[in-house]
Enzyme design. Structure first.
Site, PDB file in Angstrom:
ATOM      1  N   ASP A 139       3.686  -3.164   2.729  1.00  0.00           N
ATOM      2  CA  ASP A 139       3.991  -3.123   1.159  1.00  0.00           C
ATOM      3  C   ASP A 139       3.820  -4.320   0.835  1.00  0.00           C
ATOM      4  OD1 ASP A 139       1.994  -0.743   2.240  1.00  0.00           O
ATOM      5  OD2 ASP A 139       4.312   0.731   1.669  1.00  0.00           O
ATOM      6  N   ARG A 276     -20.940   3.338  -0.672  1.00  0.00           N
ATOM      7  CA  ARG A 276     -20.442   4.217   0.575  1.00  0.00           C
ATOM      8  C   ARG A 276     -18.542   3.121   0.215  1.00  0.00           C
ATOM      9  NH1 ARG A 276     -23.939   5.704   0.848  1.00  0.00           N
ATOM     10  NH2 ARG A 276     -25.273   6.398   2.495  1.00  0.00           N
ATOM     11  N   HIS A 282      -4.545   2.994   8.403  1.00  0.00           N
ATOM     12  CA  HIS A 282      -3.345   3.002   9.388  1.00  0.00           C
ATOM     13  C   HIS A 282      -3.611   1.409  10.457  1.00  0.00           C
ATOM     14  CE1 HIS A 282      -1.813   6.584   7.976  1.00  0.00           C
ATOM     15  NE2 HIS A 282      -0.846   6.082   8.102  1.00  0.00           N
ATOM     16  N   GLN A 284      -4.184  -0.980   8.940  1.00  0.00           N
ATOM     17  CA  GLN A 284      -3.813  -2.060   8.384  1.00  0.00           C
ATOM     18  C   GLN A 284      -2.183  -2.271   8.856  1.00  0.00           C
ATOM     19  OE1 GLN A 284      -4.813  -1.846   3.694  1.00  0.00           O
ATOM     20  NE2 GLN A 284      -4.392  -0.186   5.345  1.00  0.00           N
TER      21      GLN A 284
HETATM   22  O1  F6P Z   1       4.813   1.502   3.415  1.00  0.00           O
HETATM   23  C1  F6P Z   1       3.758   1.761   4.248  1.00  0.00           C
HETATM   24  C2  F6P Z   1       2.313   2.664   4.522  1.00  0.00           C
HETATM   25  O2  F6P Z   1       1.713   2.099   4.979  1.00  0.00           O
HETATM   26  C3  F6P Z   1       2.249   2.894   2.965  1.00  0.00           C
HETATM   27  O3  F6P Z   1       1.200   1.752   2.430  1.00  0.00           O
HETATM   28  C4  F6P Z   1       1.407   3.618   3.046  1.00  0.00           C
HETATM   29  O4  F6P Z   1       1.262   4.307   1.854  1.00  0.00           O
HETATM   30  C5  F6P Z   1       1.939   5.180   3.794  1.00  0.00           C
HETATM   31  O5  F6P Z   1       2.777   3.897   4.816  1.00  0.00           O
HETATM   32  C6  F6P Z   1       1.295   6.024   5.187  1.00  0.00           C
HETATM   33  O6  F6P Z   1       1.874   6.410   5.531  1.00  0.00           O
HETATM   34  P1  F6P Z   1       2.198   7.457   6.701  1.00  0.00           P
HETATM   35  O7  F6P Z   1       1.673   6.620   8.333  1.00  0.00           O
HETATM   36  O8  F6P Z   1       2.780   8.424   6.842  1.00  0.00           O
HETATM   37  O9  F6P Z   1       1.026   7.766   6.487  1.00  0.00           O
END
Ligand code: F6P
Length: 358
Positions: A139, A276, A282, A284
């Site tokens: 983030d 769409r 994840h 990312q």
């Molecule tokens: O803080 C990293 C992050 O990937 C955020 O961008 C996202 O909101 C959150 O973690 C998602 O977390 P989880 O893996 O618990 O779904």
């Protein structure tokens, strides 16, 4: 010296590189190194630690994830547990954690994590644990840090994904809305949106209005461009609206997500165009770190050990103005690094015609 290393919160590309550098730098000084399994989540099990030697960290720089495991339900001050009736509550087990550290003779902890992990570290410092922090999160929102490990890889992945989705948007004359992560900060959306030449980028720092997005779509249509690429941060919200969430489980942060679907539906209604939504999620966070993330993670990991060596505890190793330095962990407690609306990056987005929704 006996040190422990842990990785807390969501995984990020570069964690293993940081673990490797910290381990090798500590071994070089003749210290013993222990990895804590699963954040603090396994600290009260029979085997809370993995002994880290050169073999254990061999070849892991290029690996995604974390060899130690992680947990975002492992806050020792709010550890979730299931009650007899099946419901969940949280309790403070931090004193037990301090006792475990004493029992194992751990002199210092290298805590690799994001803002949540650093808030935990701040409280553990008050309880007498010697901690050095390493800033990690895709983030990029940790206060006092130019950049956090994992961000560079995440924006690379997001940029490539948006590039790919753009060809579909163009071929089908659609509105495509891509949701990226980032929690309450718009770093991933802004950087990947600019790099992939998105037409609209919506970030939490700028609450958006649908009128402004529709205007952009119409403007594009008037130039014969029948498609529009919209990148939306998961924490973005409409002016006077709320952030879209998926709820919260005990001991965990509220889960964000779902804004892309809402934006896609609303824009279809307003423009009559097909839309769409795609949530990158994840994707990312996974996979091999970029060269930049490998390097910064190795630098952070080794710098943390130099900090421990000098007994300069309770510091976070950070990059500021492209130089490695240290700041007190407690100085960032409760703070967040948002996108500055005066930054040249935001200005660049505006100058090249990207609609920011305002
Ligand atoms: O803080 C990293 C992050 O990937 C955020 O961008 C996202 O909101 C959150 O973690 C998602 O977390 P989880 O893996 O618990 O779904």
């Amino acid at each position: 010296m006996k040190i422990a290393i842990n990785t807390g919160g969501g995984d990020a590309p570069g964690l293993n590189a940081a673990i490797r550098a910290a381990t090798l730098a500590a071994l070089k000084r003749g210290w013993e190194v222990y990895g804590i399994k699963n954040g603090y989540g396994s600290i009260f099990t029979e085997e809370p630690f993995i002994k880290l030697d050169a073999k254990a960290v061999q070849g892991i720089t290029l690996q995604g994830g974390t060899i130690l495991g992680t947990a975002n339900r492992g806050n020792p001050f709010e550890m979730p547990y299931q009650k007899d009736d099946g419901s969940w509550e949280t309790k403070d087990v931090s004193d037990r954690l301090v006792k475990t550290f004493e029992d194992y003779g751990i002199d210092a902890l290298v805590a690799i994590g994001g803002d949540g992990s650093m808030n935990i570290a701040s409280k553990l410092i008050q309880k007498g644990i010697n901690i050095v922090g390493v800033p990690k999160t895709i983030d990029n929102d940790i206060f006092g840090c130019d950049v956090t490990l994992g961000f560079d890889t995440a924006i690379d992945i997001a940029t490539e994904a948006i590039d790919r989705i753009t060809t579909t948007a163009e071929s089908h004359h659609r509105l495509m809305v891509v949701e990226v992560m980032g929690r309450y900060a718009g770093w991933i959306a802004l950087y990947s949106g600019i790099a992939s030449s998105a037409d609209v980028v919506l970030i939490p720092e700028i609450p958006f209005s649908y009128d402004s997005i529709v205007e952009k779509i119409k403007e594009r249509e008037s130039k014969g461009l029948q498609y529009t690429m919209i990148v939306v941060a998961e924490g973005a919200k409409q002016r006077d609206g709320e952030i879209v969430t998926k709820g919260k489980t005990p001991g965990q942060e509220v889960q964000l997500g779902g804004i892309a679907d809402q934006v896609a539906n609303e824009l279809s209604e307003r423009t009559g165009k097909e839309s769409r939504s795609v949530v990158l999620g994840h994707l990312q966070r996974g996979g091999s770190p970029s060269t930049y993330d490998r390097l910064i993670s190795l630098r952070f990991g080794a710098a943390a050990i130099r900090c421990v060596e000098e007994h300069d505890y309770n510091k976070l190793v950070v990059l500021q103005d492209n130089k490695l330095t240290r700041i007190p962990i407690t100085s960032i407690e409760g703070k967040m690094k948002s996108v500055s609306l005066e930054s040249d990056t935001v200005q660049t987005a505006r100058d090249i015609g990207i609609c920011l929704g305002d």
